[in-house]
Motif scaffolding. Structure first.
Motif, mmCIF file in Angstrom:
data_model
loop_
_atom_site.group_PDB
_atom_site.id
_atom_site.type_symbol
_atom_site.label_atom_id
_atom_site.label_comp_id
_atom_site.label_asym_id
_atom_site.label_seq_id
_atom_site.Cartn_x
_atom_site.Cartn_y
_atom_site.Cartn_z
ATOM 1 N N GLU A 139 0.825 -10.909 0.462
ATOM 2 C CA GLU A 139 0.679 -9.677 1.227
ATOM 3 C C GLU A 139 1.084 -9.884 2.678
ATOM 4 O OE1 GLU A 139 -2.927 -6.635 2.609
ATOM 5 O OE2 GLU A 139 -3.338 -8.427 1.400
ATOM 6 N N TYR A 167 -0.723 -8.732 -5.879
ATOM 7 C CA TYR A 167 -1.939 -9.034 -5.135
ATOM 8 C C TYR A 167 -2.750 -7.780 -4.814
ATOM 9 C CZ TYR A 167 1.918 -8.395 -1.791
ATOM 10 O OH TYR A 167 3.054 -7.953 -1.153
ATOM 11 N N TYR A 168 -2.196 -6.603 -5.067
ATOM 12 C CA TYR A 168 -2.932 -5.352 -4.878
ATOM 13 C C TYR A 168 -3.554 -4.838 -6.174
ATOM 14 C CZ TYR A 168 -1.114 -4.523 -0.119
ATOM 15 O OH TYR A 168 -0.827 -4.592 1.215
ATOM 16 N N HIS A 169 -3.214 -5.430 -7.302
ATOM 17 C CA HIS A 169 -3.617 -4.867 -8.594
ATOM 18 C C HIS A 169 -5.129 -4.820 -8.794
ATOM 19 C CE1 HIS A 169 0.544 -5.561 -10.676
ATOM 20 N NE2 HIS A 169 0.603 -4.743 -9.655
ATOM 21 N N SER A 170 -5.843 -5.726 -8.150
ATOM 22 C CA SER A 170 -7.299 -5.758 -8.318
ATOM 23 C C SER A 170 -8.020 -4.966 -7.218
ATOM 24 C CB SER A 170 -7.802 -7.208 -8.320
ATOM 25 O OG SER A 170 -7.460 -7.857 -7.103
ATOM 26 N N ASN A 171 -7.242 -4.282 -6.378
ATOM 27 C CA ASN A 171 -7.828 -3.523 -5.277
ATOM 28 C C ASN A 171 -7.090 -2.203 -5.134
ATOM 29 O OD1 ASN A 171 -9.129 -2.643 -2.955
ATOM 30 N ND2 ASN A 171 -7.965 -3.972 -1.582
ATOM 31 N N ASP A 173 -7.936 0.567 -4.126
ATOM 32 C CA ASP A 173 -8.226 1.326 -2.906
ATOM 33 C C ASP A 173 -7.194 1.085 -1.814
ATOM 34 O OD1 ASP A 173 -10.156 3.123 -1.534
ATOM 35 O OD2 ASP A 173 -10.345 1.413 -0.166
ATOM 36 N N ILE A 174 -6.488 -0.050 -1.876
ATOM 37 C CA ILE A 174 -5.496 -0.355 -0.843
ATOM 38 C C ILE A 174 -4.362 0.660 -0.871
ATOM 39 C CG2 ILE A 174 -4.074 -1.925 -2.240
ATOM 40 C CD1 ILE A 174 -4.948 -2.407 1.480
ATOM 41 N N TYR A 175 -4.035 1.157 -2.060
ATOM 42 C CA TYR A 175 -2.976 2.167 -2.158
ATOM 43 C C TYR A 175 -3.397 3.459 -1.452
ATOM 44 C CZ TYR A 175 -1.161 -0.946 -5.798
ATOM 45 O OH TYR A 175 -0.685 -2.031 -6.483
ATOM 46 N N GLN A 177 -5.457 3.570 1.055
ATOM 47 C CA GLN A 177 -5.406 3.276 2.485
ATOM 48 C C GLN A 177 -3.980 3.393 3.028
ATOM 49 O OE1 GLN A 177 -7.411 -0.469 3.443
ATOM 50 N NE2 GLN A 177 -8.862 -0.136 1.781
#
Length: 267
Positions: A139, A167-171, A173-175, A177
């Protein structure tokens, strides 16, 4: 089963429904690597002409070419991009094609992009959009600052293929944001299949269901991509799959028409 659950099932679609899955409703392919010889995409004008013909047959009417600008790997500049754009445009004219292409870039978030932002020297898509990407390996901690810095220049950032950043697949909520920060999201059509893997497809489906995509691109680099895109058009109800999102590709036509006669990649 729900509509989106059924999308995961491997059912052979009849070729009789192909007309329903053509890509003409998108109008513009706004992310591809069709400019010849300047990154890891097309290697020659002739190869680019073949790709454009095939993509045009799938329904795309215009193409915004977005070669990589990546420090130390693909150190393109406005000059190198314009040279490749001119070569391909000449090739299209000589072949008798009336397909129009435009030049922009896919900017890697790195120190080189920081410099381009400082100098207001970005390669823009029509409408003042800036296509950005991150490494697939790690990231970029500068993502949100980069989004803000691009916006301060009066431009609109688009994050390329967010579904591919593992690295975003488990979070998830980042999308949200990223969207809340005012950054648009672009789907790779190849992500509708398992081309990049099951996990990438799963995130793409979730982003679709959440209505979070704004743009769609082929991200075509080579023959394998083209063959898979044709397979997707045959097997998947692409238009139906994208109805959950407000896809802005057709709006680029107005910006393209307004920008005719101007320098295609100037900031």
């Amino acid at each position: 089963m729900t509509f989106f659950t059924n999308l995961f099932l491997k059912k052979k679609k009849s070729t009789s429904v192909r007309s329903l899955t053509q890509l003409d409703f998108l109008e513009v392919d706004m992310h591809n690597h069709l400019l010849p010889g300047i990154d890891d995409g097309s290697k020659s004008v002739q190869q680019s002409l073949g790709y454009i013909k095939e993509l045009h047959n799938l329904g795309f009417k215009k193409f915004i070419c977005t070669p990589h600008i990546m420090e130390g790997v693909h150190p393109n500049t406005k000059f190198s991009i314009e040279q490749a754009h001119r070569a391909l445009s000449d090739g299209l004219k000589e072949s008798g094609s009336e397909v129009e292409i435009f030049a922009a870039a896919e900017h890697m978030i790195d120190d080189g992009l920081h410099t381009l932002i400082q100098n207001n020297d970005l390669c823009l898509l029509p409408g003042g959009y800036v296509l950005i990407e991150m490494s697939y390996l790690s990231e970029s901690k500068a993502l949100f600052q980069t989004i803000l810095n691009i916006q301060k220049l009066g431009y609109k950032p688009i994050l390329a293929h967010p579904e591919r950043y593992n690295y975003y697949h488990s979070n998830f909520d980042i999308y949200k944001q990223i969207k809340d920060a005012g950054c648009f999201l672009q789907l790779n059509l190849l992500s509708l299949s398992r081309y990049y893997g099951v996990d990438v497809k799963a995130i793409a489906m979730t982003l679709l269901k959440s209505g979070m995509y704004d743009f769609v691109g082929t991200d075509l680099h080579h023959d394998k991509h083209l063959h898979q895109l044709k397979d997707i058009v045959e097997k998947y109800p692409v238009r139906e799959m994208l109805k959950t999102c407000t896809i802005l590709n057709p709006t680029l036509l107005d910006h393209i028409n307004a920008s005719k006669g101007q320098h295609t990649i100037a900031g």
